[in-house]
Every structure is written in C-alpha cells, then in structure tokens.
Write a protein that holds these residues in place. Structure first.
Motif, PDB file in Angstrom:
ATOM      1  N   ASP A 166      41.779  17.637   6.712  1.00 10.91           N
ATOM      2  CA  ASP A 166      41.882  16.315   6.088  1.00 10.91           C
ATOM      3  C   ASP A 166      42.610  15.308   6.972  1.00 10.91           C
ATOM      4  OD1 ASP A 166      44.383  17.396   5.939  1.00 10.91           O
ATOM      5  OD2 ASP A 166      44.676  17.062   3.791  1.00 10.91           O
ATOM      6  N   THR A 167      42.694  15.617   8.284  1.00  9.22           N
ATOM      7  CA  THR A 167      43.318  14.680   9.226  1.00  9.22           C
ATOM      8  C   THR A 167      42.383  14.430  10.400  1.00  9.22           C
ATOM      9  OG1 THR A 167      44.437  16.391  10.527  1.00  9.22           O
ATOM     10  CG2 THR A 167      45.632  15.489   8.623  1.00  9.22           C
TER      11      THR A 167
ATOM     12  N   TRP B  95      42.768   3.924   0.107  1.00  2.00           N
ATOM     13  CA  TRP B  95      43.628   3.542   1.230  1.00  2.00           C
ATOM     14  C   TRP B  95      43.364   2.110   1.667  1.00  2.00           C
ATOM     15  CZ3 TRP B  95      47.678   3.037   3.846  1.00  2.00           C
ATOM     16  CH2 TRP B  95      47.650   2.461   5.123  1.00  2.00           C
TER      17      TRP B  95
ATOM     18  N   HIS C  17      38.301  15.740  14.346  1.00  2.00           N
ATOM     19  CA  HIS C  17      38.514  16.072  12.932  1.00  2.00           C
ATOM     20  C   HIS C  17      39.148  17.451  12.807  1.00  2.00           C
ATOM     21  CE1 HIS C  17      35.900  12.747  11.409  1.00  2.00           C
ATOM     22  NE2 HIS C  17      35.385  12.872  12.624  1.00  2.00           N
TER      23      HIS C  17
ATOM     24  N   ASP D 236      50.679   5.610  11.413  1.00  2.37           N
ATOM     25  CA  ASP D 236      49.533   6.448  11.755  1.00  2.37           C
ATOM     26  C   ASP D 236      49.307   6.577  13.256  1.00  2.37           C
ATOM     27  OD1 ASP D 236      48.845   6.847   9.059  1.00  2.37           O
ATOM     28  OD2 ASP D 236      47.697   4.979   9.009  1.00  2.37           O
TER      29      ASP D 236
ATOM     30  N   ASP E  96      47.173   9.888  14.721  1.00  2.40           N
ATOM     31  CA  ASP E  96      47.218  11.135  13.959  1.00  2.40           C
ATOM     32  C   ASP E  96      47.389  10.724  12.502  1.00  2.40           C
ATOM     33  OD1 ASP E  96      47.379  13.693  13.047  1.00  2.40           O
ATOM     34  OD2 ASP E  96      49.264  14.200  14.042  1.00  2.40           O
ATOM     35  N   CYS E  97      46.326  10.832  11.721  1.00  7.07           N
ATOM     36  CA  CYS E  97      46.362  10.231  10.390  1.00  7.07           C
ATOM     37  C   CYS E  97      45.398  10.933   9.433  1.00  7.07           C
ATOM     38  CB  CYS E  97      46.004   8.748  10.492  1.00  7.07           C
ATOM     39  SG  CYS E  97      44.289   8.466  11.036  1.00  7.07           S
ATOM     40  N   PRO E  98      45.504  10.619   8.135  1.00  6.07           N
ATOM     41  CA  PRO E  98      44.549  11.177   7.171  1.00  6.07           C
ATOM     42  C   PRO E  98      43.134  10.645   7.413  1.00  6.07           C
ATOM     43  CG  PRO E  98      46.530  10.381   6.059  1.00  6.07           C
ATOM     44  CD  PRO E  98      46.598   9.887   7.475  1.00  6.07           C
ATOM     45  N   THR E  99      42.148  11.385   6.950  1.00  9.71           N
ATOM     46  CA  THR E  99      40.752  11.012   7.175  1.00  9.71           C
ATOM     47  C   THR E  99      40.351   9.738   6.441  1.00  9.71           C
ATOM     48  OG1 THR E  99      40.073  12.455   5.343  1.00  9.71           O
ATOM     49  CG2 THR E  99      40.001  13.386   7.566  1.00  9.71           C
ATOM     50  N   ASP E 100      41.104   9.350   5.405  1.00  9.87           N
ATOM     51  CA  ASP E 100      40.706   8.158   4.648  1.00  9.87           C
ATOM     52  C   ASP E 100      40.954   6.860   5.412  1.00  9.87           C
ATOM     53  OD1 ASP E 100      43.471   8.012   4.500  1.00  9.87           O
ATOM     54  OD2 ASP E 100      43.572   7.980   2.304  1.00  9.87           O
ATOM     55  N   ARG E 101      41.529   6.962   6.624  1.00 14.41           N
ATOM     56  CA  ARG E 101      41.678   5.771   7.482  1.00 14.41           C
ATOM     57  C   ARG E 101      40.352   5.403   8.151  1.00 14.41           C
ATOM     58  NH1 ARG E 101      46.156   6.943   4.657  1.00 14.41           N
ATOM     59  NH2 ARG E 101      48.114   6.350   5.694  1.00 14.41           N
TER      60      ARG E 101
END
Length: 405
Positions: A157-158, A117, A154, A201, A228-233
């Motif tokens: 995966d978000t 990302w 957490h 995001d 509100d986003c994926p954890t890879d941010r």
C-alpha cells in the motif's frame, strides 16, 4: 433537496464567503502592493518573495479555486488569470509562482474529486493556504514533460520514487508537491501518472543552484526528489488525460496572464515617461513616441489572445470531447508561444520608448527587471520544442472558412 436547490445553496455560500470580506481582485491588489514594494529586493537577492506570499495567505488567495464545500471560494479560471495579471504587474516572480501553484491546484480539484486524500489536500490548501510546487522537468529531458525516466515502485500500500528533478521552482518553500513519473518500472516513458504529495511524503536534496538573468525569485533550483508515501497519492487517471484537459490549459492561461502583467507594467512606465517628457517640452512628443503606440498595440493583441483562449476553455471546460479536439489542443498549446513572443515584443517597445531612462537600472523608468523576467517566457518549455511538436497537428487542422469559425 433537488439538484437545483443544491446548486443555489452552493452559490449562496460562495457569495456569502466573498461578502464577508474584499473581492478577489481587491485581495489580489492588496497582495500586489506588498509584492511591488519587495520586487527589486527579490530580484537582486534571488530570494523567494516571502512578504508577497505572507500577504497572499492573509488574503486567502492560495485556495481561491478550491470548491466552496471544501473551504475555498470556487473561483474560476477567469478569476485566477486576473490575479496572475495583477501580480505580474507588481512582481514577475510572485506572479509566476502563483500561476504554477494554481495549475497544480487545478489538477487536484479537477481529477481528485471523491478521493479522500485529494480532498484532504484541497482542504489544507483552503484552510492552511498550502503552497504547491511542481516537479515536471527531469534529467536530460528538459521541457519534455510527456516522457518520464523515473518510475513509481509499488510495494503493497506504499509507493516510492527517486527523481532527478533538474528544476523544482520554489521547492524548498512549498508545503506540497505535484510530480509526474512512469506508472511502473516496466512502463513506457509516456505511460505516466501524476502524484500529489504532502511535505512529509518526500525529501529534497539540492543538486543545482539558480543564478539566472530573470525570474530570480522563483528559486527554481534542482533537487534529487525521493518519495515514500501511501498509494492514494497517485491519481487514478492517466497523466495524458490530466495533461490535455487541465495541466496544459491552466498552465498556458495562467503563465500568459502573468507575462501580460509584466508587459502591462512596462507599458505603464513607458506612458509615465511620455507624459513627463511631453510636459517638460510644452506638449511635444519625444522622438520614440511611436514605440509607445506599438507597445500599446502589442499589449492589446496579447490581452485579446488570452481573452479568446479563456473563453474557449470556459466553453469546453466540462466537455471531454471538446477539450480533446484537435482545434482546442492546438490553440491552447500555441497560446504559450504566441503570448510569450508578444510579451517580449511589448516590453521591448516600452523600453525603446524610454530609451536610456528605461535602460538604466537606477531611475524611475527603469525596465531592466521587466525585460529580464519576460525573456524567460520563450524558453520556459522552449517555444522551438512546442512548435516542432505541434507541426503535425497544425498540418491536419483545417483552415477557417469565415472570420468567426
């Protein structure tokens, strides 16, 4: 291909990219010309400098630090600080926005390598000239960015986050955002992580306006930030490491360069005033000429201070131990204090050189905008806070035994 051949290939690619067009400083000068023409309107209306950033995008300035293999020019801190200085001479708001953007880009580059990302974001900055904003100021914490109230929540995966962001400079105009938060709801305030977000995001709801004395075009309004986003941010590295190794050095070097640009612009106006006054009086210097000498001396000290810290950072840039040393951290932290005070001093001497001609808002030597803009520098992360926090470390630091230690 061995390592040496790979490095040479990257260097040749970077050279070819720059040879296809103007140099970085030429690109900065073109952008500065546009910024200068619009600076008074940006200041008067407290509006984002759209024309300047349209020009910056056209000149590919937003992604200059992105590595060559990801579409950028691989520019150094020297290059970026020179661009900040050039833009600062034209429009303080443009320069400060650019400085804040590049600080966030530096964090992504230096701590996001190998993370899909983060590398996607780098490519978008280079290809699409994304502008990255910063959200570090929160609630009642003011400029204490080493303590966060809002925490990352957490869920699989978000992740989600709700933050009372009392200041997000140019937040409404940015294509992405870099922000800090507590690692989790049970984490201590100082246990922080950094997030790099695309516009999709997060959402912003304005909570405060921006009616200020100077730096009006930065549009540093307050927002409720919802993420509100994926954890890879979320960066894997702890924020304390990112803060010490990248955030503080790049912020203080880029900000200081922008303030030096404001100071240089005021000295240039003072010089033009002195020359005109001398011509009209048969070569006799006006009474306040001594202040021009003081302004030149102050500007020289400011530039030398920044140059010394640029060299120190360049030497330590890839050495974690050197970056974390007490001497380096003290020096780079106090750079912000020293540079901001010298910038204000320089502009004040320049204004006193011109007297009423500089004090007026309607003449060729007016310095009202320069003074109002530069007065933001000691209170942007307040110097008193920095000095108080640095008291212990400076007490522990040794006294040099020679001039060149």
């Amino acid at each position: 291909m061995n390592v040496r051949e790979a490095i040479l290939t990257v260097d040749e690619t970077q050279t070819s990219l720059l040879e296809q067009g103007p140099s970085l400083i030429e690109r900065a000068a073109r952008t500065a010309t546009v910024a200068a023409a619009d600076a008074d309107g940006v200041d008067r209306d407290a509006r984002f400098p759209h024309k300047a950033f349209d020009a910056a995008r056209e000149q590919k300035l937003l992604g200059v630090m992105i590595p060559v293999e990801l579409g950028g020019f691989g520019a150094s801190i020297y290059d970026v600080s020179d661009i900040c200085y050039t833009l600062g001479r034209a429009c303080a708001s443009t320069a400060m926005i650019y400085a804040m953007h590049q600080t966030k880009v530096a964090c992504v580059i230096r701590h996001g390598h190998g993370i899909p990302w983060m590398e996607t974001m780098m490519r978008r900055v280079a290809r699409d000239q994304w502008l990255l904003a910063s959200s570090t100021t929160e609630g009642q914490n003011g400029g204490n960015i080493r303590a966060s109230a809002a925490a990352v929540d957490h869920a699989g995966d978000t992740v989600s986050l709700v933050r009372d962001a009392t200041v997000i400079s140019y937040g409404a105009e940015a294509d992405g955002l870099v922000t800090i938060a507590r690692r989790a709801t049970e984490a201590a305030a100082s246990d922080q992580v950094l997030l790099a977000l695309a516009k999709d995001d997060y959402s912003l709801k304005q909570t405060q306006g921006w009616e200020t004395l100077g730096m009006r075009g930065t549009c540093s309004t307050g927002f409720e930030l919802k993420v509100d986003c994926p954890t890879d941010r979320v960066f894997p590295e702890a924020y304390d490491k990112i803060h010490a190794q990248t955030m503080t050095p790049f912020a203080h070097l880029c900000w200081s360069s922008a303030w030096a640009g404001i100071a240089a612009a005021s000295v240039a106006r003072a010089q033009a005033f002195i020359r005109k006054a001398a011509r009209s009086s048969g070569g006799q210097m006006p009474p306040a000429a001594a202040h021009f000498t003081a302004a030149k001396m102050s500007l020289a000290k400011l530039r030398a201070l920044i140059a010394a810290n640029l060299d120190a950072f360049a030497r330590a840039e890839h050495d974690e131990r050197a970056l974390g040393s007490l001497d380096f951290q003290s020096s780079i932290t106090l750079l912000k204090v020293q540079a901001s005070e010298l910038a204000v001093e320089t502009v004040m001497h320049a204004m006193r050189t011109t007297g009423l001609s500089g004090y007026r808002n309607d003449g060729e030597f007016t310095m009202g905008r320069h003074l109002r803009d530069v007065l933001s520098s000691p209170i942007m992360i307040n110097n008193d806070r920095i000095l108080a926090n640095a008291a212990t470390s400076t007490l522990m630091s040794g006294i040099p035994t020679s001039l060149r230690d």
